[in-house]
Design a protein around this motif. Structure first.
Motif, mmCIF file in Angstrom:
data_model
loop_
_atom_site.group_PDB
_atom_site.id
_atom_site.type_symbol
_atom_site.label_atom_id
_atom_site.label_comp_id
_atom_site.label_asym_id
_atom_site.label_seq_id
_atom_site.Cartn_x
_atom_site.Cartn_y
_atom_site.Cartn_z
ATOM 1 N N LYS A 1 -20.231 -5.893 2.552
ATOM 2 C CA LYS A 1 -19.495 -6.451 3.675
ATOM 3 C C LYS A 1 -20.458 -7.156 4.598
ATOM 4 O O LYS A 1 -20.219 -8.271 5.013
ATOM 5 N N GLN B 1 -13.076 -3.419 -8.182
ATOM 6 C CA GLN B 1 -12.714 -3.063 -6.802
ATOM 7 C C GLN B 1 -13.186 -4.134 -5.825
ATOM 8 O O GLN B 1 -12.463 -4.478 -4.879
ATOM 9 N N MET C 1 -10.747 -6.397 -3.422
ATOM 10 C CA MET C 1 -10.934 -6.374 -1.982
ATOM 11 C C MET C 1 -11.078 -7.800 -1.431
ATOM 12 O O MET C 1 -10.440 -8.161 -0.451
ATOM 13 N N THR D 1 -15.390 5.039 4.274
ATOM 14 C CA THR D 1 -15.957 3.708 4.053
ATOM 15 C C THR D 1 -15.052 2.801 3.226
ATOM 16 O O THR D 1 -15.324 1.630 3.069
ATOM 17 N N SER E 1 -14.425 0.006 5.219
ATOM 18 C CA SER E 1 -15.567 -0.732 5.753
ATOM 19 C C SER E 1 -15.491 -2.225 5.513
ATOM 20 O O SER E 1 -16.199 -2.981 6.144
ATOM 21 N N SER E 2 -14.634 -2.660 4.592
ATOM 22 C CA SER E 2 -14.551 -4.101 4.380
ATOM 23 C C SER E 2 -13.692 -4.762 5.459
ATOM 24 O O SER E 2 -13.726 -5.965 5.637
ATOM 25 N N ASP E 3 -12.917 -3.953 6.177
ATOM 26 C CA ASP E 3 -12.027 -4.535 7.180
ATOM 27 C C ASP E 3 -12.427 -4.220 8.611
ATOM 28 O O ASP E 3 -11.915 -4.823 9.543
ATOM 29 N N TYR E 4 -13.321 -3.242 8.785
ATOM 30 C CA TYR E 4 -13.667 -2.816 10.132
ATOM 31 C C TYR E 4 -15.176 -2.773 10.335
ATOM 32 O O TYR E 4 -15.928 -2.409 9.426
ATOM 33 N N ALA E 5 -15.594 -3.113 11.554
ATOM 34 C CA ALA E 5 -17.027 -3.064 11.882
ATOM 35 C C ALA E 5 -17.461 -1.619 12.062
ATOM 36 O O ALA E 5 -16.629 -0.720 12.191
ATOM 37 N N ASP E 6 -18.782 -1.415 12.062
ATOM 38 C CA ASP E 6 -19.310 -0.048 12.156
ATOM 39 C C ASP E 6 -18.840 0.686 13.407
ATOM 40 O O ASP E 6 -18.490 1.873 13.339
ATOM 41 N N ALA F 1 -19.914 -0.843 -0.659
ATOM 42 C CA ALA F 1 -18.875 -1.493 0.125
ATOM 43 C C ALA F 1 -19.408 -1.981 1.456
ATOM 44 O O ALA F 1 -19.223 -3.130 1.822
ATOM 45 N N SER F 2 -20.118 -1.101 2.177
ATOM 46 C CA SER F 2 -20.604 -1.532 3.494
ATOM 47 C C SER F 2 -21.755 -2.515 3.372
ATOM 48 O O SER F 2 -21.878 -3.434 4.160
ATOM 49 N N ASN G 1 -7.640 4.714 -3.027
ATOM 50 C CA ASN G 1 -8.931 4.714 -3.727
ATOM 51 C C ASN G 1 -9.366 6.152 -3.883
ATOM 52 O O ASN G 1 -9.240 6.929 -2.945
ATOM 53 N N ARG H 1 0.788 -1.233 0.000
ATOM 54 C CA ARG H 1 0.000 0.000 0.000
ATOM 55 C C ARG H 1 0.822 1.287 0.000
ATOM 56 O O ARG H 1 0.383 2.300 -0.500
ATOM 57 N N LYS I 1 -8.111 -11.083 0.804
ATOM 58 C CA LYS I 1 -8.318 -12.074 1.853
ATOM 59 C C LYS I 1 -8.357 -13.487 1.289
ATOM 60 O O LYS I 1 -8.655 -14.438 1.993
ATOM 61 N N THR J 1 -19.745 3.954 -1.799
ATOM 62 C CA THR J 1 -19.836 4.132 -0.354
ATOM 63 C C THR J 1 -20.898 3.219 0.227
ATOM 64 O O THR J 1 -20.698 2.580 1.232
ATOM 65 N N THR K 1 -12.583 6.973 -5.089
ATOM 66 C CA THR K 1 -14.041 7.118 -5.092
ATOM 67 C C THR K 1 -14.553 7.730 -3.818
ATOM 68 O O THR K 1 -15.371 8.624 -3.834
ATOM 69 N N GLU K 2 -14.107 7.188 -2.712
ATOM 70 C CA GLU K 2 -14.735 7.548 -1.452
ATOM 71 C C GLU K 2 -14.432 8.967 -1.041
ATOM 72 O O GLU K 2 -13.305 9.410 -1.092
ATOM 73 N N THR K 3 -15.448 9.670 -0.614
ATOM 74 C CA THR K 3 -15.197 10.925 0.079
ATOM 75 C C THR K 3 -15.504 10.696 1.553
ATOM 76 O O THR K 3 -15.738 11.595 2.310
ATOM 77 N N ASP K 4 -15.483 9.443 1.941
ATOM 78 C CA ASP K 4 -15.774 9.067 3.316
ATOM 79 C C ASP K 4 -14.756 8.001 3.691
ATOM 80 O O ASP K 4 -13.965 7.573 2.867
#
Lengths: 246, 272
Positions: free
Chosen positions: B20, B66, B70, A88, A91-96, B16-17, A81, A19, B74, B13, A83-86
């Motif tokens: 997941k 993407q 992702m 998120t 979000s594929s690696d971490y819970a909310d 992705a969530s 990335n 990365r 894994k 946005t 795309t994201e302006t957040d």
């Protein structure tokens, strides 16, 4: 327009794995990839090489972006990335609730004077979480993961945003904290670990490594904006071996 | 107009969530999706493409790329049902075209090959398409410590003819001081890693032996191992271990050097 060859692809695959790499590593990797797949390379060829990759990555909303480390002032290349302006992207690696805590940590860091957040403050911020509460052990485990995944750095219990985080999240940070975020007067990028001019009518900020470079060798450092005496300790300039030629 | 609006909401946005959460809990929902999805014909795809703009198709391709990258980090395979779920309405008709473009992107930009390892369940993985360099580079991707464990398991299976009873694996690991009965410092629950994690990643297959009481299982190479791991390299490793020439195991040598596809000898999962 240059087409992609296996040397570009190998470079990109490595970037996907790690990365982020520093400039010296990037140059060596570029050389290695070119030699492996029998492609011509030059001393100044790294940036055009990355340009070529970026042109192909753009439709995928990915880029290899360059940025400076606030720790040592060196240049780094990070695969991000776009795309994201957040946040998120994580979000594929971490819970909310983990993402909420990361946001809170970022709030603390952005709002702090020295660009750091103590582990105590981060632990305390779990009290005001709206998503599922996190125990102390879970918080500590999360912080370890965030450091491992290169989003945060830790030194003596103080957390800072990693170079990778800053490069990747700069647009998000500028959007989320338009009034709070500090900008470096010298290099015009977002600044967390920085020095601030003490003149109340001035108050410009300069990254620690930018201070080192700008004030190098000056006997009486003066603020570049208001000419007041610069009262802070000037850090030692740590240039890369290749930079000493300049 | 309303339809267009709904489609534009499906940006990364949300996706992705959503994905997941989906991929961890709603397997049965995916199966329903899979059941109702029929592969569109070429003419249907053509008509579908006419309804969407170039930008929309490119955007959807980018999202699929993407998503794959992702998941691939894994080493988890992607099922068609997962992809179909976030290609709604008009995009569903052009699904084959999106996959085709994604595959082309993987090859041309990333040097990866999109492989369908299970034509019945429509499961995909990404495999390295580049020749492994002769010498290691200055920057290497950090190797997962579990790769070593996997390699040992694959070696045992290969040397024993391709399929072994699970007890042999536990016995061998115990000799190497990796006790499946105890929590291992590096690997944690070793039994879970071998029979669950490696199986989900398609490196191994964990199969019940019929008519056994109590139930016994056997383990063999999975489709990802077949594609990614070089048998020649395994034999070389065993040879070094026993200080013998790999050729002294004639059957295994023949299998390692005889039946592989071109280029497989130079590919190895640890090189990525």
């Amino acid at each position: 327009m240059t087409q992609l060859g296996d040397s570009h692809r190998r470079f990109l695959q490595t970037m996907m794995g790690v990365r982020i790499i520093d400039e010296l590593e990037a140059k060596k990797l570029y050389q290695h990839c070119c030699e492996t797949y029998k492609m011509h390379w030059t001393a100044d060829g790294l940036d055009p090489f990355i340009e070529t990759i970026n042109l192909k990555l753009q439709p995928m909303f990915m880029q290899v972006k360059k940025g400076m480390s606030e720790e040592n002032g060196h240049q780094y290349y990070a695969l991000v990335n776009t795309t994201e302006t957040d946040i998120t992207r994580m979000s594929s690696d971490y819970a909310d609730n983990e993402l909420e805590l990361f946001r809170k940590t970022m709030d603390l860091i952005v709002g702090s004077e020295r660009g750091t957040a103590s582990s105590t403050d981060i632990l305390n911020s779990t009290d005001t979480m709206t998503s599922k509460r996190m125990k102390k052990s879970e918080t500590e485990h999360l912080l370890t993961r965030l450091v491992q995944d290169k989003w945060l750095c830790e030194k003596r219990g103080e957390y800072t945003l990693s170079t990778r985080c800053i490069i990747e999240m700069e647009p998000y940070i500028r959007t989320m904290y338009p009034d709070q975020v500090k900008m470096c007067h010298i290099c015009h990028n977002v600044a967390f670990q920085c020095q601030i001019c003490e003149n109340p009518t001035c108050g410009i900020k300069i990254h620690n490594p930018c201070v080192a470079r700008y004030f190098k060798g000056r006997m009486e450092p003066q603020c570049p904006a208001c000419n007041d005496f610069w009262p802070h300790e000037i850090p030692e300039f740590r240039g890369l071996p290749s930079q000493s030629k300049k | 107009m309303a339809q267009r609006k709904r489609l534009s909401q499906h940006n990364n946005t949300q996706t992705a969530s959503q994905l997941k959460r989906r991929s961890s809990s709603s397997l049965t929902q995916d199966e329903d999706e899979e059941a109702t999805f029929t592969q569109p014909s070429t003419s249907q795809v053509q008509r579908g493409l006419e309804k969407l703009s170039q930008a929309q198709v490119d955007q959807k391709t980018a999202e699929v790329v993407q998503y794959f990258l992702m998941k691939d980090q894994k080493k988890v395979p992607v099922r068609r049902a997962e992809l179909v779920k976030y290609m709604v309405k008009d995009y569903r008709t052009i699904y084959p075209e999106i996959i085709k473009r994604a595959a082309r992107t993987f090859e041309q930009v990333f040097g990866l090959k999109l492989v369908e390892i299970d034509p019945k369940q429509h499961m995909y993985i990404l495999v390295n398409n580049l020749e492994t360099p002769a010498r290691a580079g200055p920057v290497e991707c950090p190797t997962n410590p579990k790769t070593g464990l996997l390699f040992v398991v694959l070696s045992v299976i290969f040397m024993k003819g391709g399929i072994v009873k699970e007890n042999l694996i536990w016995h061998t690991l115990k000799k190497l001081r990796v006790d499946p009965g105890q929590k291992h410092e590096e690997f944690g629950d070793v039994k879970k890693v071998v029979t669950d994690e490696f199986v989900r990643q398609k490196y191994l297959e964990y199969l019940r032996i019929p008519h056994t009481e109590p139930v016994e299982y056997e383990i063999r190479w999975g489709p990802r191992a077949d594609l990614e791991v070089s048998k020649a390299k395994i034999l070389e490793f065993i040879g070094q271990l026993h200080e013998q020439d790999p050729r002294s195991w004639t059957q295994q040598y023949r299998e390692a050097h005889g039946t592989q596809t071109p280029g497989q000898a130079s590919r190895s999962s640890s090189q990525r």
